[in-house]
Design a protein around this motif. Structure first.
Motif, PDB file in Angstrom:
ATOM      1  N   SER A  94      36.228  38.852  95.135  1.00  0.00           N
ATOM      2  CA  SER A  94      37.155  37.837  95.195  1.00  0.00           C
ATOM      3  C   SER A  94      38.509  38.159  96.072  1.00  0.00           C
ATOM      4  O   SER A  94      38.759  37.271  96.555  1.00  0.00           O
ATOM      5  CB  SER A  94      37.870  38.044  93.641  1.00  0.00           C
ATOM      6  OG  SER A  94      38.312  39.280  93.154  1.00  0.00           O
ATOM      7  N   ARG A 151      39.216  35.286  98.688  1.00  0.00           N
ATOM      8  CA  ARG A 151      40.759  34.737  98.511  1.00  0.00           C
ATOM      9  C   ARG A 151      41.322  34.640  99.696  1.00  0.00           C
ATOM     10  O   ARG A 151      42.231  33.815 100.295  1.00  0.00           O
ATOM     11  CB  ARG A 151      41.331  35.727  97.562  1.00  0.00           C
ATOM     12  CG  ARG A 151      42.724  35.052  96.929  1.00  0.00           C
ATOM     13  CD  ARG A 151      43.365  35.680  95.931  1.00  0.00           C
ATOM     14  NE  ARG A 151      42.934  35.616  94.454  1.00  0.00           N
ATOM     15  CZ  ARG A 151      42.412  36.116  93.442  1.00  0.00           C
ATOM     16  NH1 ARG A 151      42.762  37.563  93.769  1.00  0.00           N
ATOM     17  NH2 ARG A 151      41.963  35.569  92.195  1.00  0.00           N
ATOM     18  N   ARG A 206      26.444  49.408  89.193  1.00  0.00           N
ATOM     19  CA  ARG A 206      25.017  49.424  88.835  1.00  0.00           C
ATOM     20  C   ARG A 206      24.308  49.086  90.261  1.00  0.00           C
ATOM     21  O   ARG A 206      24.409  48.303  90.938  1.00  0.00           O
ATOM     22  CB  ARG A 206      24.906  48.642  87.725  1.00  0.00           C
ATOM     23  CG  ARG A 206      25.634  48.652  86.438  1.00  0.00           C
ATOM     24  CD  ARG A 206      25.393  47.822  85.665  1.00  0.00           C
ATOM     25  NE  ARG A 206      24.414  47.748  84.541  1.00  0.00           N
ATOM     26  CZ  ARG A 206      24.219  48.303  83.416  1.00  0.00           C
ATOM     27  NH1 ARG A 206      25.453  48.716  83.069  1.00  0.00           N
ATOM     28  NH2 ARG A 206      23.125  48.337  82.970  1.00  0.00           N
ATOM     29  N   ILE A 207      23.175  49.895  90.597  1.00  0.00           N
ATOM     30  CA  ILE A 207      22.484  49.688  91.648  1.00  0.00           C
ATOM     31  C   ILE A 207      21.411  48.673  91.028  1.00  0.00           C
ATOM     32  O   ILE A 207      20.693  48.737  90.335  1.00  0.00           O
ATOM     33  CB  ILE A 207      21.946  51.025  92.000  1.00  0.00           C
ATOM     34  CG1 ILE A 207      22.599  52.080  92.419  1.00  0.00           C
ATOM     35  CG2 ILE A 207      20.644  50.711  93.339  1.00  0.00           C
ATOM     36  CD1 ILE A 207      22.025  53.487  92.669  1.00  0.00           C
ATOM     37  N   LEU A 208      21.255  47.816  92.081  1.00  0.00           N
ATOM     38  CA  LEU A 208      20.406  46.377  91.780  1.00  0.00           C
ATOM     39  C   LEU A 208      19.194  46.538  92.847  1.00  0.00           C
ATOM     40  O   LEU A 208      19.490  46.964  93.841  1.00  0.00           O
ATOM     41  CB  LEU A 208      21.400  45.268  92.034  1.00  0.00           C
ATOM     42  CG  LEU A 208      22.444  44.950  90.719  1.00  0.00           C
ATOM     43  CD1 LEU A 208      23.049  43.701  90.992  1.00  0.00           C
ATOM     44  CD2 LEU A 208      21.905  45.214  89.344  1.00  0.00           C
ATOM     45  N   ILE A 264      20.331  36.984  94.239  1.00  0.00           N
ATOM     46  CA  ILE A 264      20.831  36.028  93.343  1.00  0.00           C
ATOM     47  C   ILE A 264      22.112  36.331  92.739  1.00  0.00           C
ATOM     48  O   ILE A 264      22.987  35.495  92.754  1.00  0.00           O
ATOM     49  CB  ILE A 264      19.876  35.753  92.201  1.00  0.00           C
ATOM     50  CG1 ILE A 264      18.494  35.714  92.860  1.00  0.00           C
ATOM     51  CG2 ILE A 264      20.141  34.721  91.172  1.00  0.00           C
ATOM     52  CD1 ILE A 264      17.292  35.808  91.636  1.00  0.00           C
ATOM     53  N   ALA A 265      22.576  37.714  92.377  1.00  0.00           N
ATOM     54  CA  ALA A 265      23.698  37.801  91.631  1.00  0.00           C
ATOM     55  C   ALA A 265      25.046  37.835  92.635  1.00  0.00           C
ATOM     56  O   ALA A 265      25.768  37.034  92.420  1.00  0.00           O
ATOM     57  CB  ALA A 265      23.763  39.557  91.215  1.00  0.00           C
ATOM     58  N   SER A 281      25.469  33.873  93.365  1.00  0.00           N
ATOM     59  CA  SER A 281      25.932  33.247  92.194  1.00  0.00           C
ATOM     60  C   SER A 281      27.472  33.562  92.243  1.00  0.00           C
ATOM     61  O   SER A 281      28.464  32.834  91.715  1.00  0.00           O
ATOM     62  CB  SER A 281      25.479  33.593  91.015  1.00  0.00           C
ATOM     63  OG  SER A 281      24.028  33.314  91.370  1.00  0.00           O
ATOM     64  N   ARG A 282      27.865  34.882  92.314  1.00  0.00           N
ATOM     65  CA  ARG A 282      28.978  35.344  92.486  1.00  0.00           C
ATOM     66  C   ARG A 282      30.168  34.607  93.232  1.00  0.00           C
ATOM     67  O   ARG A 282      31.301  34.177  92.985  1.00  0.00           O
ATOM     68  CB  ARG A 282      29.070  36.993  92.455  1.00  0.00           C
ATOM     69  CG  ARG A 282      30.295  37.847  92.584  1.00  0.00           C
ATOM     70  CD  ARG A 282      29.841  39.289  92.424  1.00  0.00           C
ATOM     71  NE  ARG A 282      29.272  39.708  91.242  1.00  0.00           N
ATOM     72  CZ  ARG A 282      30.013  40.586  90.512  1.00  0.00           C
ATOM     73  NH1 ARG A 282      31.032  41.097  91.063  1.00  0.00           N
ATOM     74  NH2 ARG A 282      29.739  40.897  89.270  1.00  0.00           N
ATOM     75  N   MET A 302      29.474  31.640  94.882  1.00  0.00           N
ATOM     76  CA  MET A 302      29.691  30.350  94.310  1.00  0.00           C
ATOM     77  C   MET A 302      30.541  29.939  93.179  1.00  0.00           C
ATOM     78  O   MET A 302      31.385  29.177  93.340  1.00  0.00           O
ATOM     79  CB  MET A 302      28.159  29.649  93.776  1.00  0.00           C
ATOM     80  CG  MET A 302      27.317  29.672  94.953  1.00  0.00           C
ATOM     81  SD  MET A 302      27.682  28.608  96.421  1.00  0.00           S
ATOM     82  CE  MET A 302      27.388  26.958  95.461  1.00  0.00           C
ATOM     83  N   ALA A 303      30.455  30.900  92.275  1.00  0.00           N
ATOM     84  CA  ALA A 303      31.633  30.870  91.152  1.00  0.00           C
ATOM     85  C   ALA A 303      32.968  31.147  91.492  1.00  0.00           C
ATOM     86  O   ALA A 303      33.796  30.320  91.024  1.00  0.00           O
ATOM     87  CB  ALA A 303      31.248  32.037  90.055  1.00  0.00           C
ATOM     88  N   LEU A 304      33.233  32.066  92.519  1.00  0.00           N
ATOM     89  CA  LEU A 304      34.525  32.292  92.828  1.00  0.00           C
ATOM     90  C   LEU A 304      35.122  31.255  93.736  1.00  0.00           C
ATOM     91  O   LEU A 304      36.278  31.028  93.762  1.00  0.00           O
ATOM     92  CB  LEU A 304      34.667  33.783  93.575  1.00  0.00           C
ATOM     93  CG  LEU A 304      34.363  34.997  92.647  1.00  0.00           C
ATOM     94  CD1 LEU A 304      34.268  36.330  93.414  1.00  0.00           C
ATOM     95  CD2 LEU A 304      35.416  35.216  91.653  1.00  0.00           C
ATOM     96  N   GLU A 341      34.517  28.110  93.667  1.00  0.00           N
ATOM     97  CA  GLU A 341      34.951  27.166  92.910  1.00  0.00           C
ATOM     98  C   GLU A 341      36.366  26.996  92.280  1.00  0.00           C
ATOM     99  O   GLU A 341      37.053  25.935  92.300  1.00  0.00           O
ATOM    100  CB  GLU A 341      34.024  26.655  91.834  1.00  0.00           C
ATOM    101  CG  GLU A 341      32.596  25.817  91.863  1.00  0.00           C
ATOM    102  CD  GLU A 341      31.910  26.076  90.831  1.00  0.00           C
ATOM    103  OE1 GLU A 341      32.349  26.289  89.764  1.00  0.00           O
ATOM    104  OE2 GLU A 341      30.384  25.887  91.052  1.00  0.00           O
ATOM    105  N   ILE A 342      36.672  28.249  92.178  1.00  0.00           N
ATOM    106  CA  ILE A 342      38.327  28.501  91.277  1.00  0.00           C
ATOM    107  C   ILE A 342      39.379  28.870  92.321  1.00  0.00           C
ATOM    108  O   ILE A 342      40.416  29.082  91.948  1.00  0.00           O
ATOM    109  CB  ILE A 342      38.140  29.074  90.319  1.00  0.00           C
ATOM    110  CG1 ILE A 342      37.706  30.454  90.195  1.00  0.00           C
ATOM    111  CG2 ILE A 342      37.075  28.551  89.348  1.00  0.00           C
ATOM    112  CD1 ILE A 342      38.058  31.368  89.114  1.00  0.00           C
ATOM    113  N   LEU A 343      38.762  29.314  93.747  1.00  0.00           N
ATOM    114  CA  LEU A 343      40.050  29.847  94.542  1.00  0.00           C
ATOM    115  C   LEU A 343      40.993  28.701  95.033  1.00  0.00           C
ATOM    116  O   LEU A 343      40.502  27.544  95.266  1.00  0.00           O
ATOM    117  CB  LEU A 343      39.446  30.518  95.525  1.00  0.00           C
ATOM    118  CG  LEU A 343      38.875  31.945  95.361  1.00  0.00           C
ATOM    119  CD1 LEU A 343      38.043  32.693  96.336  1.00  0.00           C
ATOM    120  CD2 LEU A 343      39.799  33.027  94.861  1.00  0.00           C
TER     121      LEU A 343
END
Lengths: 255, 255
Positions: A186, A190, A233-235, A242-243, A246-247, A249-251, A253-255
């Motif tokens: 973020s 930002r 967490r190790i992915l 994907i995570a 998506s993170r 894309m989500a952020l 949208e609202i920044l």
């Protein structure tokens, strides 16, 4: 397969097409369509529309004749995220290519990194654009037509040199995901907030299993990339891609 | 496997353990550890720490003796997201269970829905907690020890009835992902913003391929769930689960 895709050259000037391959089989066996039914269609890197089934041979070898009516002439807008991916194991790469194409990426850069197993570069998937079929699976899933552009860099340095000269200015945000990262997504987004709202693009770099080596992180950092933490967490790489997509894309949208 | 996990009952009162299974093989073949090396260990639903290798038999049948030193006695905090999942195809369920466990979920509710193929309920994966091994793969990946709690509801109504009576008050935000949704994730989470910041939990419901049927959406809606759009692109369930989980985690951090 939520849309039946064609190559532009497959379509005749009368917008009629006969198909006899897996797409015909899908229409017969999965959609169970009949003559007169309509199916969603699209042209790869072109428009979308509907097609009316005008003839069908429902037994093997399957065959379907379609009259196509395109409603748009251009593909959807170029997705705002481009992905740099340290070349993963071929079996994982196949799935990632389909999944990120369904999520939406403009370009995919497959690059080398110290921790990439050198044998991965021999994968048949990388020869003669064999990866293309996995991109198409993603488009067919997402009801999209714009094929991501794939670039392959078997040298990390080759990628960085070309990026610096050619493409770096295309991006409003440059993000490297790394367990050693200290910025958050973020914060990084930002900082670029204003230009992202005006359609600016994001370049997301995801390392190999085990992560980028420090020298690689330093090079990204020196070129202005923000080194972002991916959490405690190790992915696995396929989950992480994907995570992180998506993170962002989500952020965004609202920044 | 980024952490070697044990059942509590495997560990002797002297915190010594001998292992001879896939974990021993991993220590020998992948970590290539020697006597004297230390490996990261954890107790399932318990603490984490390090273990010193005190004996090793590096040929088949492998065997490793470990002296364990736990640094914590409790598992990590319960993840804030619980997942309701219309039962997917077993091969996909396996992967989803590992991936969401690596991302972090507190509870997983596997439920029926009109569009769930009834044969999926016969999957051996659901018998005798055979799914547990896939949860463990996720914990081993993420360096976590808290096992998600799995509940299985072969009737949609059975799930809704029990949720209403028992669990609904546990959540600050109730979210159903659906192509027909009109709310955005950020709106839904913003409404719950204050309580989310104070550690409130989120219940995320992801439907089957093809989506929830309208009657199911209505029932969720009637119970106070926010029906959220997942965007224009249609995603496969395994992609969608990761994407939506990540979207919630990202938004939750900045609301």
């Amino acid at each position: 397969m939520n849309i039946i895709l064609f190559e532009e050259k497959e379509i005749s000037s009368t917008y009629h097409i006969q198909i006899t391959d897996h797409r015909a089989k899908h229409i017969v066996k999965v959609l169970r369509s009949q003559v007169g039914d309509r199916v969603r269609v699209g042209v790869i890197d072109g428009g979308r529309g509907m097609a009316k089934i005008v003839a069908i041979k429902p037994k093997f070898p399957f065959s379907v004749d379609l009259d196509i009516q395109l409603e748009t002439t251009l593909p959807e807008e170029k997705p705002v995220i481009d992905l740099v991916l340290a070349l993963p194991r071929p079996i994982m790469l196949r799935r990632i290519l389909s999944q990120v194409t369904s999520l939406g990426v403009g370009r995919i850069f497959l690059i080398d990194s110290q921790r990439v197993e050198k044998s991965f570069w021999q994968a048949s998937l990388l020869q003669n654009e064999q990866y293309r079929e996995h991109l198409l699976i993603g488009l067919e899933q997402a009801v999209a037509t714009r094929l991501p552009e794939v670039s392959i860099y078997p040298k990390f340095k080759g990628f960085m040199d070309e990026l610096l000269v050619k493409d770096l200015d295309d991006y409003s945000a440059l993000i490297v995901a790394d367990p050693a990262g200290t910025n958050t997504f973020s914060e990084a987004l930002r900082q670029a907030g204003g230009s992202l709202r005006q359609g600016g693009r994001v370049l997301l770099c995801v390392g190999p299993e085990g992560g980028w080596v420090p020298a690689e992180v330093d090079q990204f950092s020196g070129c202005g990339f923000s080194i972002c933490t991916i959490g405690e967490r190790i992915l696995k790489v396929d989950t992480a891609v994907i995570a992180l997509h998506s993170r962002i894309m989500a952020l965004r949208e609202i920044l």
